[in-house]
Motif scaffolding. Structure first.
Motif, PDB file in Angstrom:
ATOM      1  N   ASN A   1       0.816  -1.203   0.000  1.00 47.07           N
ATOM      2  CA  ASN A   1       0.000   0.000   0.000  1.00 47.07           C
ATOM      3  C   ASN A   1       0.856   1.262   0.000  1.00 47.07           C
ATOM      4  OD1 ASN A   1      -3.109   0.737   1.769  1.00 47.07           O
ATOM      5  ND2 ASN A   1      -2.021   1.902   0.243  1.00 47.07           N
TER       6      ASN A   1
ATOM      7  N   GLU B   1      -4.063   9.048   4.876  1.00 46.63           N
ATOM      8  CA  GLU B   1      -3.336   7.843   4.468  1.00 46.63           C
ATOM      9  C   GLU B   1      -1.959   7.770   5.117  1.00 46.63           C
ATOM     10  OE1 GLU B   1      -2.977   4.215   2.285  1.00 46.63           O
ATOM     11  OE2 GLU B   1      -4.601   5.470   3.046  1.00 46.63           O
TER      12      GLU B   1
ATOM     13  N   ARG C   1      -2.581   6.790   8.645  1.00 43.17           N
ATOM     14  CA  ARG C   1      -3.108   5.428   8.709  1.00 43.17           C
ATOM     15  C   ARG C   1      -2.009   4.384   8.524  1.00 43.17           C
ATOM     16  NH1 ARG C   1      -5.410   1.386   5.465  1.00 43.17           N
ATOM     17  NH2 ARG C   1      -4.493   2.326   3.605  1.00 43.17           N
TER      18      ARG C   1
ATOM     19  N   SER D   1      -5.251   3.006  13.368  1.00 40.66           N
ATOM     20  CA  SER D   1      -5.170   2.757  11.925  1.00 40.66           C
ATOM     21  C   SER D   1      -6.457   2.132  11.406  1.00 40.66           C
ATOM     22  CB  SER D   1      -3.978   1.839  11.638  1.00 40.66           C
ATOM     23  OG  SER D   1      -3.936   1.488  10.266  1.00 40.66           O
ATOM     24  N   TRP D   2      -7.013   1.196  12.159  1.00 44.37           N
ATOM     25  CA  TRP D   2      -8.256   0.539  11.753  1.00 44.37           C
ATOM     26  C   TRP D   2      -9.411   1.534  11.709  1.00 44.37           C
ATOM     27  CZ3 TRP D   2     -12.707  -0.550  14.841  1.00 44.37           C
ATOM     28  CH2 TRP D   2     -13.635  -1.379  14.215  1.00 44.37           C
TER      29      TRP D   2
ATOM     30  N   SER E   1      -9.129   3.814   8.725  1.00 46.63           N
ATOM     31  CA  SER E   1      -9.514   3.103   7.505  1.00 46.63           C
ATOM     32  C   SER E   1     -11.024   2.988   7.386  1.00 46.63           C
ATOM     33  CB  SER E   1      -8.890   1.700   7.491  1.00 46.63           C
ATOM     34  OG  SER E   1      -7.489   1.769   7.586  1.00 46.63           O
TER      35      SER E   1
ATOM     36  N   GLN F   1     -11.103   6.890   5.589  1.00 42.68           N
ATOM     37  CA  GLN F   1     -10.555   6.630   4.263  1.00 42.68           C
ATOM     38  C   GLN F   1     -11.542   5.884   3.361  1.00 42.68           C
ATOM     39  OE1 GLN F   1      -8.219   8.374   3.646  1.00 42.68           O
ATOM     40  NE2 GLN F   1      -6.594   7.503   2.417  1.00 42.68           N
TER      41      GLN F   1
ATOM     42  N   ILE G   1      -7.873  -1.235   1.126  1.00 44.22           N
ATOM     43  CA  ILE G   1      -8.420  -0.746   2.390  1.00 44.22           C
ATOM     44  C   ILE G   1      -9.333  -1.778   3.033  1.00 44.22           C
ATOM     45  CG2 ILE G   1      -9.931   0.997   3.410  1.00 44.22           C
ATOM     46  CD1 ILE G   1      -8.817   2.996   1.433  1.00 44.22           C
TER      47      ILE G   1
ATOM     48  N   GLU H   1      -7.287  -4.600   4.453  1.00 44.95           N
ATOM     49  CA  GLU H   1      -6.566  -4.182   5.657  1.00 44.95           C
ATOM     50  C   GLU H   1      -7.502  -4.022   6.850  1.00 44.95           C
ATOM     51  OE1 GLU H   1      -4.626  -0.705   4.266  1.00 44.95           O
ATOM     52  OE2 GLU H   1      -3.240  -1.830   2.979  1.00 44.95           O
ATOM     53  N   ILE H   2      -8.745  -3.612   6.612  1.00 47.68           N
ATOM     54  CA  ILE H   2      -9.719  -3.519   7.705  1.00 47.68           C
ATOM     55  C   ILE H   2      -9.977  -4.900   8.303  1.00 47.68           C
ATOM     56  CG2 ILE H   2     -12.154  -3.082   8.213  1.00 47.68           C
ATOM     57  CD1 ILE H   2     -12.015  -0.717   6.293  1.00 47.68           C
TER      58      ILE H   2
END
Length: 199
Positions: free
Chosen positions: A59, A100, A103, A122-123, A126, A130, A160, A163-164
């Protein structure tokens, strides 16, 4: 005799150095699998999500490409947009860039150093910022999306969403590991007190 000497010295030769790509995106040992587990010097188990780290790594390289494509496309279609959507799209790209950076930084910090607040941050970035901004960008017909924007936007959305999901799994694993360490610390404390009372 050589193998016995190596084992007695506490050093076991297993494999050669990991590949360069692995080493860059996941500094550590060469353990394979969805999760990495190894022992620190203090005997604690290290738990980090390899899959999440791989996605965060790629990413980091994909986002500058996404950003450059959208800046070029914004310049091409700028005079075809209304004044409201010129301001909206410009502000959207700026905010998405800032989010971003934060994140990805929190994702790296939380996953590699096993910091639950950073990974949770970060979660949340996202999920709550984001992803909605990217969906607004993809689903708003007034922004006049070009084919390049569609292609890069859908790929970015796949990053995204993945990653979530991986962050949720990593957070559950980290929380479970922290709970285990907490109970072990209390157990050792009670054992030390009991030994002190008997002595």
């Amino acid at each position: 005799h050589g193998a016995g000497g190596a084992a007695s010295g506490g050093v076991v030769a297993t494999q050669g150095p990991p590949p360069l790509l692995w080493w860059q995106c996941y500094p550590g040992d060469g353990t394979e699998g969805g999760m990495r587990e190894q022992r620190r010097d203090g005997g604690q188990t290290v738990v980090s999500s390899l899959a999440l780290q791989m996605f965060l790594y790629f990413n980091c390289y994909f986002f500058p490409f996404w950003w450059a494509c959208h800046i070029v496309m914004l310049d091409l279609k700028y005079f075809y947009l209304s004044t409201y959507y010129r301001i909206t799209l410009t502000a959207l790209i700026v905010v998405m860039t800032l989010v971003e950076v934060a994140r990805l930084y929190l994702g790296y910090l939380g996953n590699l150093q096993e910091k639950v607040p950073a990974l949770a941050g970060s979660w949340l970035l996202s999920l709550l910022l984001q992803a909605p901004m990217l969906l607004f960008h993809l689903c708003n017909p007034h922004l006049i999306l070009l084919p390049v924007e569609w292609a890069t936007g859908l790929l970015y959305l796949a990053f995204i969403v993945t990653e979530i999901v991986l962050s949720i799994r990593a957070l559950r694993r980290l929380a479970s590991q922290l709970e285990e360490r907490f109970h072990l610390a209390h157990l050792h404390l009670h054992q030390e007190r009991a030994e002190g009372e008997t002595a």
